[in-house]
Design a protein around this motif. Structure first.
Motif, PDB file in Angstrom:
ATOM      1  N   LYS A   1       0.807  -1.225   0.000  1.00  0.00           N
ATOM      2  CA  LYS A   1       0.000   0.000   0.000  1.00  0.00           C
ATOM      3  C   LYS A   1       0.837   1.272   0.000  1.00  0.00           C
ATOM      4  O   LYS A   1       0.332   2.349  -0.276  1.00  0.00           O
ATOM      5  CB  LYS A   1      -0.928   0.038   1.225  1.00  0.00           C
ATOM      6  N   VAL A   2       2.132   1.167   0.351  1.00  0.00           N
ATOM      7  CA  VAL A   2       3.024   2.327   0.420  1.00  0.00           C
ATOM      8  C   VAL A   2       4.325   2.011  -0.303  1.00  0.00           C
ATOM      9  O   VAL A   2       4.547   0.879  -0.721  1.00  0.00           O
ATOM     10  CB  VAL A   2       3.311   2.722   1.883  1.00  0.00           C
ATOM     11  N   ASP A   3       5.182   3.014  -0.406  1.00  0.00           N
ATOM     12  CA  ASP A   3       6.403   2.815  -1.180  1.00  0.00           C
ATOM     13  C   ASP A   3       7.605   2.341  -0.357  1.00  0.00           C
ATOM     14  O   ASP A   3       8.598   1.910  -0.930  1.00  0.00           O
ATOM     15  CB  ASP A   3       6.763   4.080  -1.959  1.00  0.00           C
ATOM     16  N   SER A   4       7.547   2.420   0.973  1.00  0.00           N
ATOM     17  CA  SER A   4       8.651   1.921   1.796  1.00  0.00           C
ATOM     18  C   SER A   4       8.183   1.685   3.231  1.00  0.00           C
ATOM     19  O   SER A   4       7.136   2.194   3.642  1.00  0.00           O
ATOM     20  CB  SER A   4       9.820   2.907   1.797  1.00  0.00           C
ATOM     21  N   LYS A   5       8.988   0.955   3.972  1.00  0.00           N
ATOM     22  CA  LYS A   5       8.637   0.693   5.371  1.00  0.00           C
ATOM     23  C   LYS A   5       8.724   1.964   6.210  1.00  0.00           C
ATOM     24  O   LYS A   5       8.016   2.114   7.197  1.00  0.00           O
ATOM     25  CB  LYS A   5       9.495  -0.412   5.957  1.00  0.00           C
ATOM     26  N   TYR A   6       9.558   2.908   5.804  1.00  0.00           N
ATOM     27  CA  TYR A   6       9.673   4.171   6.526  1.00  0.00           C
ATOM     28  C   TYR A   6       8.420   5.020   6.322  1.00  0.00           C
ATOM     29  O   TYR A   6       7.917   5.634   7.255  1.00  0.00           O
ATOM     30  CB  TYR A   6      10.925   4.923   6.071  1.00  0.00           C
TER      31      TYR A   6
ATOM     32  N   SER B   1       1.343   5.506   9.356  1.00  0.00           N
ATOM     33  CA  SER B   1       0.509   4.858  10.359  1.00  0.00           C
ATOM     34  C   SER B   1       0.586   5.580  11.703  1.00  0.00           C
ATOM     35  O   SER B   1      -0.419   5.688  12.412  1.00  0.00           O
ATOM     36  CB  SER B   1       0.880   3.384  10.510  1.00  0.00           C
ATOM     37  N   ALA B   2       1.749   6.101  12.060  1.00  0.00           N
ATOM     38  CA  ALA B   2       1.882   6.845  13.318  1.00  0.00           C
ATOM     39  C   ALA B   2       1.056   8.129  13.285  1.00  0.00           C
ATOM     40  O   ALA B   2       0.413   8.489  14.279  1.00  0.00           O
ATOM     41  CB  ALA B   2       3.343   7.165  13.595  1.00  0.00           C
TER      42      ALA B   2
ATOM     43  N   LEU C   1      -5.407   0.016  14.765  1.00  0.00           N
ATOM     44  CA  LEU C   1      -6.525   0.490  13.947  1.00  0.00           C
ATOM     45  C   LEU C   1      -6.011   1.184  12.686  1.00  0.00           C
ATOM     46  O   LEU C   1      -6.552   0.984  11.593  1.00  0.00           O
ATOM     47  CB  LEU C   1      -7.410   1.441  14.749  1.00  0.00           C
ATOM     48  N   ALA C   2      -4.975   1.985  12.825  1.00  0.00           N
ATOM     49  CA  ALA C   2      -4.408   2.680  11.668  1.00  0.00           C
ATOM     50  C   ALA C   2      -3.892   1.683  10.632  1.00  0.00           C
ATOM     51  O   ALA C   2      -4.132   1.843   9.427  1.00  0.00           O
ATOM     52  CB  ALA C   2      -3.292   3.616  12.113  1.00  0.00           C
ATOM     53  N   LEU C   3      -3.214   0.643  11.087  1.00  0.00           N
ATOM     54  CA  LEU C   3      -2.696  -0.366  10.155  1.00  0.00           C
ATOM     55  C   LEU C   3      -3.829  -1.122   9.473  1.00  0.00           C
ATOM     56  O   LEU C   3      -3.759  -1.407   8.270  1.00  0.00           O
ATOM     57  CB  LEU C   3      -1.766  -1.332  10.891  1.00  0.00           C
ATOM     58  N   GLU C   4      -4.888  -1.418  10.214  1.00  0.00           N
ATOM     59  CA  GLU C   4      -6.051  -2.080   9.603  1.00  0.00           C
ATOM     60  C   GLU C   4      -6.691  -1.180   8.554  1.00  0.00           C
ATOM     61  O   GLU C   4      -7.101  -1.657   7.492  1.00  0.00           O
ATOM     62  CB  GLU C   4      -7.076  -2.448  10.665  1.00  0.00           C
TER      63      GLU C   4
ATOM     64  N   LYS D   1      -8.997   1.859   3.439  1.00  0.00           N
ATOM     65  CA  LYS D   1      -9.827   2.951   3.968  1.00  0.00           C
ATOM     66  C   LYS D   1      -9.048   4.266   3.877  1.00  0.00           C
ATOM     67  O   LYS D   1      -9.630   5.336   3.853  1.00  0.00           O
ATOM     68  CB  LYS D   1     -10.212   2.702   5.435  1.00  0.00           C
ATOM     69  N   LEU D   2      -7.726   4.150   3.834  1.00  0.00           N
ATOM     70  CA  LEU D   2      -6.829   5.294   3.652  1.00  0.00           C
ATOM     71  C   LEU D   2      -5.956   5.005   2.451  1.00  0.00           C
ATOM     72  O   LEU D   2      -5.594   3.863   2.193  1.00  0.00           O
ATOM     73  CB  LEU D   2      -5.939   5.471   4.881  1.00  0.00           C
ATOM     74  N   THR D   3      -5.577   6.038   1.750  1.00  0.00           N
ATOM     75  CA  THR D   3      -4.659   5.860   0.633  1.00  0.00           C
ATOM     76  C   THR D   3      -3.503   6.824   0.770  1.00  0.00           C
ATOM     77  O   THR D   3      -3.661   7.932   1.296  1.00  0.00           O
ATOM     78  CB  THR D   3      -5.347   6.091  -0.722  1.00  0.00           C
ATOM     79  N   PHE D   4      -2.353   6.420   0.331  1.00  0.00           N
ATOM     80  CA  PHE D   4      -1.140   7.223   0.422  1.00  0.00           C
ATOM     81  C   PHE D   4      -0.766   7.718  -0.974  1.00  0.00           C
ATOM     82  O   PHE D   4      -0.707   6.931  -1.911  1.00  0.00           O
ATOM     83  CB  PHE D   4       0.011   6.404   1.002  1.00  0.00           C
TER      84      PHE D   4
END
Length: 87
Positions: free
Chosen positions: A22-27, A33-34, A72-75, A81-84
């Motif tokens: 869903k995102v471009d990197s773990k960072y 998510s934070a 909850l943010a990760l879910e 439900k969220l897009t980056f």
């Protein structure tokens, strides 16, 4: 393990591989998510104050009061439900 059901929870759900799609990197995932977890936490604090001044959006997935904001943010991220989008 006798008598237990293998259903991982917490850091193993959602799976990191699913989240990284869903995102471009773990960072990016960590910051994204934070940030959302802080918004959920602020929403809960606003609801507790009871003054009617709600400025944040609550959880977008079914939740219980004891659920951690980061979980909850990760879910929300894995369930789209969220897009980056990077600017």
């Amino acid at each position: 393990m006798a008598g237990t059901e293998a259903k991982p929870a917490g850091i193993t759900y959602p799976a990191i591989d699913d989240l990284l799609e869903k995102v471009d990197s773990k960072y990016t995932l960590a910051v994204y998510s934070a940030t959302r977890a802080r918004q959920i936490n602020s929403y809960r604090q606003e609801m507790k104050s009871g003054d009617g001044n709600i400025t944040n959006i609550g959880p977008l997935v079914p939740s219980q009061p004891e659920d951690k904001p980061l979980s909850l943010a990760l879910e929300e991220i894995v369930e789209d439900k969220l897009t980056f989008t990077r600017e």
